[in-house]
Design a protein around this motif. Structure first.
Motif, PDB file in Angstrom:
ATOM      1  N   SER A 136       0.831  -1.207   0.000  1.00 50.85           N
ATOM      2  CA  SER A 136       0.000   0.000   0.000  1.00 50.85           C
ATOM      3  C   SER A 136       0.866   1.258   0.000  1.00 50.85           C
ATOM      4  O   SER A 136       0.566   2.237  -0.698  1.00 50.85           O
ATOM      5  N   GLN A 137       1.943   1.239   0.783  1.00 52.12           N
ATOM      6  CA  GLN A 137       2.853   2.392   0.801  1.00 52.12           C
ATOM      7  C   GLN A 137       3.448   2.647  -0.583  1.00 52.12           C
ATOM      8  O   GLN A 137       3.485   3.785  -1.067  1.00 52.12           O
ATOM      9  N   ALA A 140       0.930   4.035  -2.976  1.00 53.68           N
ATOM     10  CA  ALA A 140       0.673   5.459  -2.708  1.00 53.68           C
ATOM     11  C   ALA A 140       1.816   6.319  -3.231  1.00 53.68           C
ATOM     12  O   ALA A 140       1.596   7.413  -3.773  1.00 53.68           O
ATOM     13  N   ASP A 144       1.479   9.295  -5.930  1.00 47.17           N
ATOM     14  CA  ASP A 144       1.968  10.661  -5.692  1.00 47.17           C
ATOM     15  C   ASP A 144       2.860  11.122  -6.834  1.00 47.17           C
ATOM     16  O   ASP A 144       2.791  12.248  -7.291  1.00 47.17           O
TER      17      ASP A 144
ATOM     18  N   THR B 123       0.279   3.782   5.279  1.00 49.20           N
ATOM     19  CA  THR B 123       0.139   4.615   4.086  1.00 49.20           C
ATOM     20  C   THR B 123       0.116   6.097   4.440  1.00 49.20           C
ATOM     21  O   THR B 123       0.637   6.933   3.683  1.00 49.20           O
ATOM     22  N   GLN B 125       1.830   7.552   6.541  1.00 47.39           N
ATOM     23  CA  GLN B 125       3.197   8.047   6.756  1.00 47.39           C
ATOM     24  C   GLN B 125       3.691   8.842   5.551  1.00 47.39           C
ATOM     25  O   GLN B 125       4.491   9.770   5.696  1.00 47.39           O
ATOM     26  N   LEU B 126       3.217   8.503   4.366  1.00 44.91           N
ATOM     27  CA  LEU B 126       3.664   9.232   3.172  1.00 44.91           C
ATOM     28  C   LEU B 126       3.104  10.649   3.159  1.00 44.91           C
ATOM     29  O   LEU B 126       3.759  11.574   2.674  1.00 44.91           O
ATOM     30  N   GLU B 127       1.892  10.823   3.701  1.00 43.64           N
ATOM     31  CA  GLU B 127       1.312  12.167   3.798  1.00 43.64           C
ATOM     32  C   GLU B 127       2.070  13.018   4.807  1.00 43.64           C
ATOM     33  O   GLU B 127       2.003  14.245   4.776  1.00 43.64           O
TER      34      GLU B 127
END
Lengths: 148, 142
Positions: A136-137, A140, A144, B123, B125-127
């Motif tokens: 999921s990371q 994402a 981005d 997820t 953490q990316l924000e």
């Protein structure tokens, strides 16, 4: 510790906690299905780099992560073999390639989540939860980076 | 460790996360760094809902929900944006680790909930300025 006919080192447990549950043999098939899903996703990533070499730097971290996921899961099942997947044919346009990769990673995420929820072994479920979180990371991060 | 132990550990971690998010939000300018402020606000709301859900789950498992401490120790002065971001990322990393322990100890609906929350924290953490990892929540596998 042994689980799901596999060897995955669990995190250190506090003294006095209950012993790990015996290995449920059903989990071997589950691990094999997750391995197959990872191999399929790797095939898409490899095809994406071939179709759009400019994406190599962006996709390499995903490939590295999935390689580690595969190594652990394949190594956890004695005498298992890594399946092969037919590499998909992708268009060469970067946006289309990224779309294909994102769809593939979302599919992988669903498959790993299902494996986590179905795992009889708690330690295997934890490992698969981490794989799902990593997937999921990375998805994402790719989303981005897609912004023009 | 039982599922109740894991639920209580997760609830304790959520108390600390809420405290941390409260401090980080208070030290973040909505005007100067609106994106970070919004990310912290969203994080605070998510953790507040998670804490409330955990209280119910603990009671359903036959336990008495652990109470929050009066205060929690934070890492450094947290005056700069980068420090705030790092602390927020560390908070989410801790959440993923604790939630993965709950995944290991639970089955069914509780595991499904813990997995969804772990994926969200990883997820998010990316924000907050973090990056993807190979083994979020399972550092011993790195």
């Amino acid at each position: 510790m042994v689980l799901a006919a596999c060897d995955i080192d669990p995190p250190p447990r506090a003294e006095g906690t209950s012993a790990p549950t015996p290995e449920p043999p059903e989990d071997s098939a589950l691990v094999a299905s997750v391995v197959a899903a990872l191999v399929r996703a790797r095939g898409v990533l490899d095809a994406a780099v071939t179709a759009a070499p400019d994406l190599a730097a962006r996709l390499d971290p995903v490939l590295v992560a999935h390689a580690a996921h595969l190594d652990l899961l394949v190594g956890a099942v004695p005498e298992s073999e890594v399946p092969t997947a037919e590499p998909p044919s992708l268009p060469s346009r970067v946006p289309a390639v990224l779309t294909a990769v994102r769809r593939s990673e979302q599919r992988l995420l669903r498959e790993v989540r299902t494996g986590c929820l179905d795992a009889r072994s708690g330690d295997l479920a934890r490992v698969l939860a981490s794989v799902a979180a990593s997937t999921s990371q990375h998805a994402a991060a790719l989303a981005d980076g897609a912004a023009p | 460790m039982t599922v109740l132990d894991a639920l209580q550990d997760t609830l304790g971690d959520e108390h600390a996360a809420l405290y941390t998010y409260g401090v980080l939000g208070a030290r973040t300018s909505q005007a100067a760094t609106p994106a970070l402020y919004d990310a912290l606000t969203t994080g605070y709301r998510r953790h507040r809902a998670r804490r409330d859900r955990l209280r119910v789950l603990v009671e359903e498992a036959g336990g008495v929900p652990v109470a929050a401490a009066a205060a929690y120790e934070l890492d450094g002065p947290l005056l700069r944006v980068a420090q705030v971001q790092a602390e927020a990322v560390a908070t989410e990393e801790s959440s993923v680790e604790v939630l993965l322990a709950l995944v290991a100890q639970s089955v069914g609906a509780v595991r499904e909930w813990a997995l969804a929350e772990a994926i969200w924290s990883a997820t998010w953490q990316l924000e907050l300025g973090g990056g993807p990892r190979t083994w979020p929540g399972a550092p011993e596998l790195d």
